[in-house]
Design an enzyme around this catalytic site. Structure first.
Site, PDB file in Angstrom:
ATOM      1  N   GLU A 157       8.421   6.904   0.013  1.00 19.46           N
ATOM      2  CA  GLU A 157       8.603   8.294  -0.385  1.00 19.46           C
ATOM      3  C   GLU A 157       8.969   9.135   0.830  1.00 19.46           C
ATOM      4  O   GLU A 157       8.430   8.916   1.910  1.00 19.46           O
ATOM      5  CB  GLU A 157       7.306   8.832  -1.012  1.00 19.46           C
ATOM      6  CG  GLU A 157       6.900   8.094  -2.282  1.00 19.46           C
ATOM      7  CD  GLU A 157       5.583   8.630  -2.867  1.00 19.46           C
ATOM      8  OE1 GLU A 157       5.001   9.590  -2.299  1.00 19.46           O
ATOM      9  OE2 GLU A 157       5.138   8.088  -3.879  1.00 19.46           O
ATOM     10  N   ASP A 172       5.478   8.063 -11.036  1.00 21.87           N
ATOM     11  CA  ASP A 172       5.309   9.283 -10.258  1.00 21.87           C
ATOM     12  C   ASP A 172       5.250   8.981  -8.767  1.00 21.87           C
ATOM     13  O   ASP A 172       5.392   9.885  -7.948  1.00 21.87           O
ATOM     14  CB  ASP A 172       4.024  10.011 -10.695  1.00 21.87           C
ATOM     15  CG  ASP A 172       3.770  11.282  -9.910  1.00 21.87           C
ATOM     16  OD1 ASP A 172       4.706  12.102  -9.804  1.00 21.87           O
ATOM     17  OD2 ASP A 172       2.648  11.459  -9.391  1.00 21.87           O
ATOM     18  N   GLY A 212     -11.845   5.671 -13.434  1.00 16.81           N
ATOM     19  CA  GLY A 212     -12.570   6.745 -12.770  1.00 16.81           C
ATOM     20  C   GLY A 212     -12.426   8.032 -13.567  1.00 16.81           C
ATOM     21  O   GLY A 212     -12.148   8.012 -14.776  1.00 16.81           O
ATOM     22  N   ARG A 229      -0.730   5.126  -6.587  1.00 21.68           N
ATOM     23  CA  ARG A 229      -0.012   5.070  -5.325  1.00 21.68           C
ATOM     24  C   ARG A 229       1.059   3.996  -5.438  1.00 21.68           C
ATOM     25  O   ARG A 229       0.873   2.993  -6.118  1.00 21.68           O
ATOM     26  CB  ARG A 229      -0.960   4.744  -4.155  1.00 21.68           C
ATOM     27  CG  ARG A 229      -1.853   5.904  -3.724  1.00 21.68           C
ATOM     28  CD  ARG A 229      -1.034   6.995  -3.057  1.00 21.68           C
ATOM     29  NE  ARG A 229      -1.848   8.085  -2.543  1.00 21.68           N
ATOM     30  CZ  ARG A 229      -2.157   9.173  -3.216  1.00 21.68           C
ATOM     31  NH1 ARG A 229      -1.729   9.326  -4.456  1.00 21.68           N
ATOM     32  NH2 ARG A 229      -2.888  10.124  -2.668  1.00 21.68           N
ATOM     33  N   ARG A 270     -13.245  -2.391 -11.713  1.00 20.99           N
ATOM     34  CA  ARG A 270     -13.967  -3.388 -10.915  1.00 20.99           C
ATOM     35  C   ARG A 270     -15.316  -3.731 -11.532  1.00 20.99           C
ATOM     36  O   ARG A 270     -15.849  -4.816 -11.309  1.00 20.99           O
ATOM     37  CB  ARG A 270     -14.146  -2.893  -9.474  1.00 20.99           C
ATOM     38  CG  ARG A 270     -12.809  -2.741  -8.755  1.00 20.99           C
ATOM     39  CD  ARG A 270     -12.972  -2.753  -7.258  1.00 20.99           C
ATOM     40  NE  ARG A 270     -11.691  -2.583  -6.590  1.00 20.99           N
ATOM     41  CZ  ARG A 270     -10.809  -3.542  -6.380  1.00 20.99           C
ATOM     42  NH1 ARG A 270     -11.058  -4.777  -6.813  1.00 20.99           N
ATOM     43  NH2 ARG A 270      -9.675  -3.293  -5.758  1.00 20.99           N
ATOM     44  N   ILE A 325     -10.072  10.340 -13.550  1.00 23.00           N
ATOM     45  CA  ILE A 325      -8.744  10.554 -14.122  1.00 23.00           C
ATOM     46  C   ILE A 325      -8.463   9.522 -15.203  1.00 23.00           C
ATOM     47  O   ILE A 325      -7.890   9.848 -16.251  1.00 23.00           O
ATOM     48  CB  ILE A 325      -7.668  10.521 -13.023  1.00 23.00           C
ATOM     49  CG1 ILE A 325      -7.964  11.587 -11.958  1.00 23.00           C
ATOM     50  CG2 ILE A 325      -6.287  10.751 -13.624  1.00 23.00           C
ATOM     51  CD1 ILE A 325      -7.061  11.504 -10.740  1.00 23.00           C
ATOM     52  N   HIS A 340       6.406  12.291  -7.271  1.00 21.11           N
ATOM     53  CA  HIS A 340       5.015  12.355  -6.787  1.00 21.11           C
ATOM     54  C   HIS A 340       4.493  13.784  -6.912  1.00 21.11           C
ATOM     55  O   HIS A 340       4.077  14.414  -5.944  1.00 21.11           O
ATOM     56  CB  HIS A 340       4.894  11.872  -5.335  1.00 21.11           C
ATOM     57  CG  HIS A 340       3.482  11.520  -4.960  1.00 21.11           C
ATOM     58  ND1 HIS A 340       3.175  10.638  -3.937  1.00 21.11           N
ATOM     59  CD2 HIS A 340       2.276  11.906  -5.473  1.00 21.11           C
ATOM     60  CE1 HIS A 340       1.867  10.514  -3.837  1.00 21.11           C
ATOM     61  NE2 HIS A 340       1.307  11.286  -4.755  1.00 21.11           N
TER      62      HIS A 340
END
Length: 324
Positions: free
Chosen positions: A261, A256, A154, A232, A176, A156, A279
């Site tokens: 968390e 990260d 995407g 994530r 995908r 990023i 994070h």
């Protein structure tokens, strides 16, 4: 002039809060002791929600807001949202991937360099006096000429790819579906991991990507491979990663994000072959301000009848009628 009613689930940056308070009638779900009561009293009058990805928007909340038309989110991730419930009701969703793109991409490269060049143990080596006592720090690994695999291409992912290519790395990616980009598309995740020296994960969270990076991917990346996660924690099978790192089947990880968390598994944090960050990939003043501003601007566009600035495509979650 009557100001539109907005349900605020999460407080925003100071400048954004000042704008929200000036332009909207805010109903502070985030501060309410009885959250069910504020939904019951004001849910029907609110056509928009302002929030971030750590404040869940569940089906019950959507049901309590019959006139809801927009959820404006000041983070990139929205895996705590019931997007199916939003899609069923035709509620629009906006996020802020474009605002945090550069800082997250920079963090991915920071973790890549930090892990491959031994930044954290090198810092400790100097501070402890080991340099003077023991001599030269062990040799590390170069990035130039290596293959950087990117899982998720995407906004990023593409920013990471540009940075990696500029450093002399060969970039390959899994997505995908292929995109018209200058880097090689690899449709098989195992093959991408096997052909990569460093593998960066930057896909959306949620059930659709849970444990996408499993033991087979880590085994393919191998004992010299580096796994970097700026997506994530749920995207990686964390127990499998701990086992692979402990047993030497995976060389190293730079993370990260974590499954739990802010209290990651102590088995993970005790490992010497992991580089950890709390994070905080988007954690700069400039980016957090820009994220909050984009939330405000999306609300402004919505209430002005203008196109949303950063809509999320929810078409894949819409309920399709059965064929007759």
């Amino acid at each position: 002039m009557t100001k539109p009613d907005v349900m605020l689930l999460a407080s925003q940056r100071p400048n954004a809060m000042a704008q929200l308070e000036a332009n909207f009638t805010l109903h502070r779900w985030d501060l309410a002791e009885d959250k069910a009561a504020i939904l019951a009293e004001h849910g029907a009058t609110c056509t928009a929600i302002a929030t971030h990805g750590h404040a869940p928007v569940d089906r019950a909340m959507v049901a309590a807001m019959p006139n809801l038309k927009l959820v404006s989110c000041s983070s990139a991730g929205f895996d705590t949202f019931d997007v199916t419930a939003l899609a069923e009701r035709g509620v629009a969703l906006t996020n802020t991937s474009s605002a945090l793109c550069d800082d997250v991409a920079d963090t991915a490269i920071m973790l890549l360099l930090g892990a491959r060049r031994g930044l954290v143990p090198g810092d400790a080596y100097v501070r402890s006096g080991s340099w003077g006592r023991e001599g030269m720090f062990p040799l590390q690994r170069s990035l130039k000429g290596r293959t950087l695999g990117i899982v998720g291409m995407g906004t990023i992912g593409q920013a990471i790819a540009h940075r990696g290519a500029a450093m002399g790395q060969t970039v390959r990616y899994w997505n995908r579906r292929p995109k018209d980009l200058p880097w090689a598309f690899e449709p098989d995740l195992i093959t991408l991991a096997r052909d990569s020296d460093n593998l960066v994960v930057i896909v959306a969270g949620g059930e659709g990507t849970r444990n996408l990076i499993d033991a087979s991917v880590m085994d393919a990346l191998g004992p010299d491979g580096l796994l970097i996660n700026v997506a994530r924690g749920s995207v990686i099978d964390e127990p499998a990663m701990i086992a692979a790192l402990s047993e030497g089947r995976l060389g190293a990880a730079a993370l990260d994000v974590f499954e739990n968390e802010p209290n990651p598994d102590p088995r993970l944090t005790a490992l010497p072959n992991v580089t950890l960050y709390p994070h905080h990939a988007s954690g700069t003043v400039e980016t957090r301000d820009a994220m909050a501003q984009l939330l405000v601007d999306n609300l402004g566009a919505f209430f002005a009848g203008q196109p949303l600035l950063s809509p999320v495509d929810l078409s894949a979650y819409a309920v399709r009628p059965n064929a007759t």
